[in-house]
Scaffold this active site. Structure first.
Site, PDB file in Angstrom:
ATOM      1  CD  GLN A 160       0.654  -2.322   3.716  1.00 31.72           C
ATOM      2  OE1 GLN A 160       1.467  -1.650   3.106  1.00 31.72           O
ATOM      3  NE2 GLN A 160      -0.510  -1.824   4.077  1.00 31.72           N
ATOM      4  CG  ASN A 209      -9.473  -1.821   1.562  1.00 28.94           C
ATOM      5  OD1 ASN A 209      -8.975  -2.896   1.839  1.00 28.94           O
ATOM      6  ND2 ASN A 209      -9.407  -0.778   2.379  1.00 28.94           N
ATOM      7  CD  GLU A 210      -9.949  -2.428   6.267  1.00 25.50           C
ATOM      8  OE1 GLU A 210     -10.014  -1.277   6.771  1.00 25.50           O
ATOM      9  OE2 GLU A 210      -9.123  -3.276   6.637  1.00 25.50           O
ATOM     10  CD  GLU A 269      -5.897  -4.662   4.347  1.00 32.52           C
ATOM     11  OE1 GLU A 269      -5.749  -4.330   5.553  1.00 32.52           O
ATOM     12  OE2 GLU A 269      -6.342  -3.903   3.475  1.00 32.52           O
ATOM     13  CD  GLU A 318      -2.931   0.964   2.400  1.00 35.65           C
ATOM     14  OE1 GLU A 318      -3.878   1.772   2.461  1.00 35.65           O
ATOM     15  OE2 GLU A 318      -2.793   0.012   3.212  1.00 35.65           O
ATOM     16  CE1 TYR A 338      -3.246  -6.129   9.134  1.00 32.41           C
ATOM     17  CE2 TYR A 338      -5.566  -5.538   8.978  1.00 32.41           C
ATOM     18  CZ  TYR A 338      -4.289  -5.550   8.437  1.00 32.41           C
ATOM     19  OH  TYR A 338      -4.054  -4.976   7.217  1.00 32.41           O
TER      20      TYR A 338
END
Length: 508
Positions: free
Chosen positions: A357, A176-177, A308, A29, A252
């Site tokens: 990332q 995204n999200e 992610e 990103e 996450y």
């Protein structure tokens, strides 16, 4: 502490689903020093580069066989307008990166630079399109610009900017999200938008898009339900509508709260076990989404994508809090190992995953310093390299019959043994983790169904679970040879505390 013991069985002749190499995908990103100062140092840099792309970064990533790369975000994707990143660099308009550090983005790394990077890596492109602040027309034009041959408006524009032939772009993200930074939609609202945007992301020529609709945070199956209802009906035996081909979710791992995530390198044994417990919870979350999808899609035509994942800690002291730069320890490596074991077990539904990332941000493969030219391989990088033999291999179930007692951590039971296996032709690869913070583990694996002629192993660990690599000590955590015993089809190996190992088996 006394040595722990475990026993497991692997049936080498009972194949499971194929482990797609795309489960080992990556994410880059426009955030902190992932792109600028990581992948891209600019054409005036003294660091060896090709058209501004740092060559030692490319070579290091080729060493782990990076299969795909997701770009330009992340939250950044939904404020990114692709036309700002094409044409002569000096004339590209600037923008403010409001999500990550409130810094000014000069758009010097854009579509052509990203596709150059993918070609240098030998990786498939995964482009994340702008739903939050973009338009259907803007996304449709970007697909045409990238993938259409002939004399169309966008193909002509691409040629004006120096690229004659279209690129292959297999993977395309629809937002995204969307529940947060991607527009704060409700699930039904976004399901409708995903259908509309995906409809106008056309297949041009022989480039067939695999469209991935942005989905849930963690185990919020409301999003998966709404997106599946946009394609099919509950209990139907019909194939889902072929509008988008996959649904994503994000997950996450952290030991603390979002406000106070904890240090990457200074943590207690309790924090360590809480982290491992949170990592193992990925299995439950994958299964939750898969059950919803199975109800609408029993033939498993629609893929599940975890685009992610990884650890998220407080930033390193003295660094920009918006740049999400964190160190990477043995603990992080074991989080990756636990995730991969779960991915392998769920490869019949989970088709892709992208760690967050790749360089200098969150659970990175590489840490770089643009001023000194230093490049450090992290412990997580080594897990990716050691597991490379699982790419596109056939999964094998690992049955742990006897294991040490579980630990209670973060309100969940923690298994201290994690394992998975796969086979390709005359070889098999066994991945083993000992998650106990203090005790070594001796495991006996009964290898059934085929004759094993030899076994060689490597192990990754450090002096503590907080051990990590730096420019001054780049090999503090690196794989080394591990002794094995192989007798009458039984493999015996002893894993140090907090360690990950792979065992390569030659099959007769």
């Amino acid at each position: 502490m006394p040595d722990l013991r475990a026993r497991a069985v692997v049936d080498l002749d009972v194949p499971g689903p194929v482990i797609s190499r795309h489960l080992y995908g990556h994410f880059a990103e426009h955030l902190g020093r992932c792109i600028y100062g990581g992948f891209y140092v600019g054409e005036d840099s003294s660091i060896p580069h090709e058209r501004g792309i740092r060559l030692d970064v490319v070579e290091a990533l080729k060493g782990i066989g990076i299969p795909n790369l997701r770009w330009p975000g992340g939250c950044f994707a939904d404020e990114y307008h692709w036309r700002d990143g094409i044409g002569p660099k000096q004339s590209r308009p600037r923008m403010v990166n409001t999500h990550w550090g409130d810094v000014v983005e000069n758009n010097h790394f854009g579509t052509h630079e990203f596709m150059d990077l993918c070609e240098m890596l030998g990786a498939d492109a995964y482009v994340s399109g702008n739903v939050g602040s973009g338009s259907v027309q803007e996304m449709s034009d970007w697909v045409e610009y990238l993938t259409r041959d002939g004399d169309s408006p966008m193909a002509s524009l691409r040629r004006e900017n120096g690229r004659d032939e279209p690129w292959k772009v297999p993977f395309w993200g629809i937002g995204n999200e969307a529940w947060g930074c991607g527009g704060n939609f409700t699930a039904p609202q976004f399901a409708s938008e995903a259908r509309r945007y995906a409809t106008f992301c056309r297949d041009h020529g022989d480039n067939k898009l695999y469209r991935i609709a942005a989905g849930a945070s963690d185990d919020d199956v409301t999003w998966t339900t709404a997106l599946m209802e946009a394609l099919s009906c509950l209990g139907c035996q019909r194939d889902p509508k072929n509008i988008f081909q996959a649904i994503s979710f994000h997950y996450y791992t952290l030991a603390g709260t979002w406000e106070h995530k904890g240090s990457a390198t200074s943590f207690s044994t309790e924090d360590y076990y809480a982290t491992m417990s949170k990592a193992q919870d990925i299995e439950r979350i994958i299964s939750a989404h898969a059950r919803i999808m199975d109800a609408y899609d029993p033939g498993r035509k629609v893929g599940l994508v975890l685009d992610e994942w990884g650890t998220w800690w407080d930033v390193e002291e003295g660094t920009n809090p918006g740049f999400l730069y964190q160190q990477n320890t043995v603990r992080d490596a074991l989080v990756a190992a636990v995730h991969f074991d779960a991915f392998h077990r769920n490869a019949d539904r989970l088709v892709m995953a992208n760690i967050a990332q790749t360089v200098n941000v969150l659970q990175a493969m590489l840490l770089t310093d643009a001023e000194t030219g230093a490049l450090v391989l992290t412990p997580t990088y080594h897990v990716f390299e050691m597991n490379r033999g699982h790419h596109d291999a056939t999964s094998l179930a690992v049955h742990v019959l006897d294991a040490p007692d579980t630990r209670e951590a973060d309100g969940r039971s923690l298994q201290v043994v994690s394992a998975s296996a796969s086979t390709t032709g005359s070889a098999a690869l066994l991945s083993l983790s000992n998650l106990d913070a203090e005790a070594s583990l001796t495991i006996e694996v009964d290898l059934r169904g085929r004759t094993v002629s030899s076994a060689t192993a490597r192990v990754l660990t450090g002096d503590s679970a907080a051990a990590h690599n730096t420019a001054e000590a780049p090999d503090a955590v690196a794989p080394i040879a591990l002794d094995t015993e192989l007798e009458s089809g039984t493999l015996r190996v002893t894993l140090p505390a907090h360690s990950f190992a792979t065992v390569s088996l030659e099959l007769a």
